[in-house]
Motif scaffolding. Sequence first.
Motif, PDB file in Angstrom:
ATOM      1  N   ALA A 114       0.843  -1.201   0.000  1.00 58.41           N
ATOM      2  CA  ALA A 114       0.000   0.000   0.000  1.00 58.41           C
ATOM      3  C   ALA A 114       0.878   1.251   0.000  1.00 58.41           C
ATOM      4  CB  ALA A 114      -0.917  -0.025   1.218  1.00 58.41           C
ATOM      5  N   ALA A 115       1.942   1.223   0.832  1.00 53.61           N
ATOM      6  CA  ALA A 115       2.841   2.374   0.907  1.00 53.61           C
ATOM      7  C   ALA A 115       3.555   2.580  -0.427  1.00 53.61           C
ATOM      8  CB  ALA A 115       3.858   2.169   2.027  1.00 53.61           C
TER       9      ALA A 115
ATOM     10  N   LYS B 233       2.421   1.754  -3.373  1.00 51.29           N
ATOM     11  CA  LYS B 233       1.460   2.306  -4.345  1.00 51.29           C
ATOM     12  C   LYS B 233       1.375   3.823  -4.203  1.00 51.29           C
ATOM     13  CE  LYS B 233      -1.569  -1.637  -5.174  1.00 51.29           C
ATOM     14  NZ  LYS B 233      -2.696  -2.373  -4.565  1.00 51.29           N
ATOM     15  N   GLN B 234       1.324   4.291  -2.951  1.00 48.13           N
ATOM     16  CA  GLN B 234       1.241   5.738  -2.717  1.00 48.13           C
ATOM     17  C   GLN B 234       2.469   6.449  -3.277  1.00 48.13           C
ATOM     18  OE1 GLN B 234       0.653   6.338   1.464  1.00 48.13           O
ATOM     19  NE2 GLN B 234      -1.565   6.602   1.231  1.00 48.13           N
ATOM     20  N   ARG B 235       3.649   5.916  -2.925  1.00 46.93           N
ATOM     21  CA  ARG B 235       4.890   6.527  -3.403  1.00 46.93           C
ATOM     22  C   ARG B 235       4.926   6.531  -4.924  1.00 46.93           C
ATOM     23  NH1 ARG B 235       7.358   3.454   0.844  1.00 46.93           N
ATOM     24  NH2 ARG B 235       8.159   1.924  -0.627  1.00 46.93           N
ATOM     25  N   TRP B 236       4.485   5.410  -5.509  1.00 45.04           N
ATOM     26  CA  TRP B 236       4.508   5.281  -6.965  1.00 45.04           C
ATOM     27  C   TRP B 236       3.589   6.315  -7.622  1.00 45.04           C
ATOM     28  CZ3 TRP B 236       7.243   3.966 -10.815  1.00 45.04           C
ATOM     29  CH2 TRP B 236       6.669   3.864 -12.076  1.00 45.04           C
ATOM     30  N   ASP B 237       2.383   6.479  -7.057  1.00 44.85           N
ATOM     31  CA  ASP B 237       1.442   7.448  -7.619  1.00 44.85           C
ATOM     32  C   ASP B 237       2.054   8.838  -7.661  1.00 44.85           C
ATOM     33  OD1 ASP B 237      -0.446   5.581  -8.133  1.00 44.85           O
ATOM     34  OD2 ASP B 237      -1.604   5.913  -6.288  1.00 44.85           O
ATOM     35  N   VAL B 238       2.682   9.220  -6.529  1.00 38.19           N
ATOM     36  CA  VAL B 238       3.306  10.547  -6.458  1.00 38.19           C
ATOM     37  C   VAL B 238       4.399  10.671  -7.521  1.00 38.19           C
ATOM     38  CG1 VAL B 238       4.687  12.093  -5.020  1.00 38.19           C
ATOM     39  CG2 VAL B 238       2.793  10.803  -4.006  1.00 38.19           C
TER      40      VAL B 238
END
Lengths: 115, 252
Positions: free
Chosen positions: A86-87, A89-94
């Motif tokens: 999950a973490a 995915k967040q980093r990747w989106d940014v």
Amino acid sequence: MSTSQMLKGVLEGCLLAVIGMGETYGYEMVEKLGEHGLTMVSEGSIYPVLLRLQKEGYVMTVTRPSPNGPRRKYYRLTEAGEAELAAFKQRWDVLAEAVGQLMKGSGGHETISKK
Amino acid sequence: MKLSAKSEEFLANLRMYLMTSGKSEREIDEVADELRDHLQELESRGESIDNITGGSPKRYMQSLEEEMADDRAGWFKYLPAFILSFAAFSAMGPAIRGEFELNVVQLIGFPAVASLTVFLYWLLFRRMAGGSWSNRKLFGMGAGLSVLTIVLFVAVLLVGSLLMEPFYSASSTGNVIVILLSATAFAASAAMLRSWILVFIPMALFLPEWLIRHSAMEEETKLIVSSFVPFLAVAVVIGLVLAFERRKASKA
């Protein structure tokens, strides 16, 4: 820079995502990555990463006999692994958003300078 | 399904490389099994091992090495067995000939030479595993190192017996005791390593010599026969062990 080289940096996150889809083993992970258009020059490079994921407690493994003979090691995500995915995915989106913006910008700049 | 010779060689080299860097045996087995499975899938689709290593086996081995846990303590458990069998190997021959002696040069020299030999073999195995050597180079280096080892041992033996007075010379009872102690040491190391070869090789090496010495042959015949029979026996034992391992592997 080739896609294979770029993939190196995010391989850990991609493997977490593949394992997150359901219990799987080494060769199958490479196939699944390939189905998503992620091909590697050296398929073996997943194994050092899998060792690291295991060491960090993100995955657990079970060994069972495979259909064609030798023992096969299957991977599943642990709770810590789910959280890390999950973490990631967040980093990747940014990152994807930022790189996307930059690429658009640089493309526009180039056309202006050409004029 | 059988793997290609190139893949089998890669797996054997990988094991050797990881062993010489002191990784845990269990983890080495796991990684090797996993790669064997992957290689079988690759080869059944007609692809080659370069897909795994990216063309450089050595760099690939290093990338695994970096991620694996060290288990030097696990390997140190073999040290007592090594020391015991080494001492027994050096003691048994002279004791059988009724010439067991101890002198200071040998007492210090043998362990020193043994440590040096272990280090050089470790270096050889490590370079060999990472370097994908040609058979010629492998044979050359292996033979060179074996010769060097023998020369060093003989040098210590000669210097010791020519220049030094022994501080202990065994009586005939003493020699028998040394033989029995050595035999026990071999059995103990074999049990520690769970490998019968450490019993069979000394038996092949020393039993014929003992039998020849106690036979009714003429002295000259004894000398000639005992110069080659033990080596022949060792070769036979190694051949049998290899054949046995191969049969076991083909059944598995």
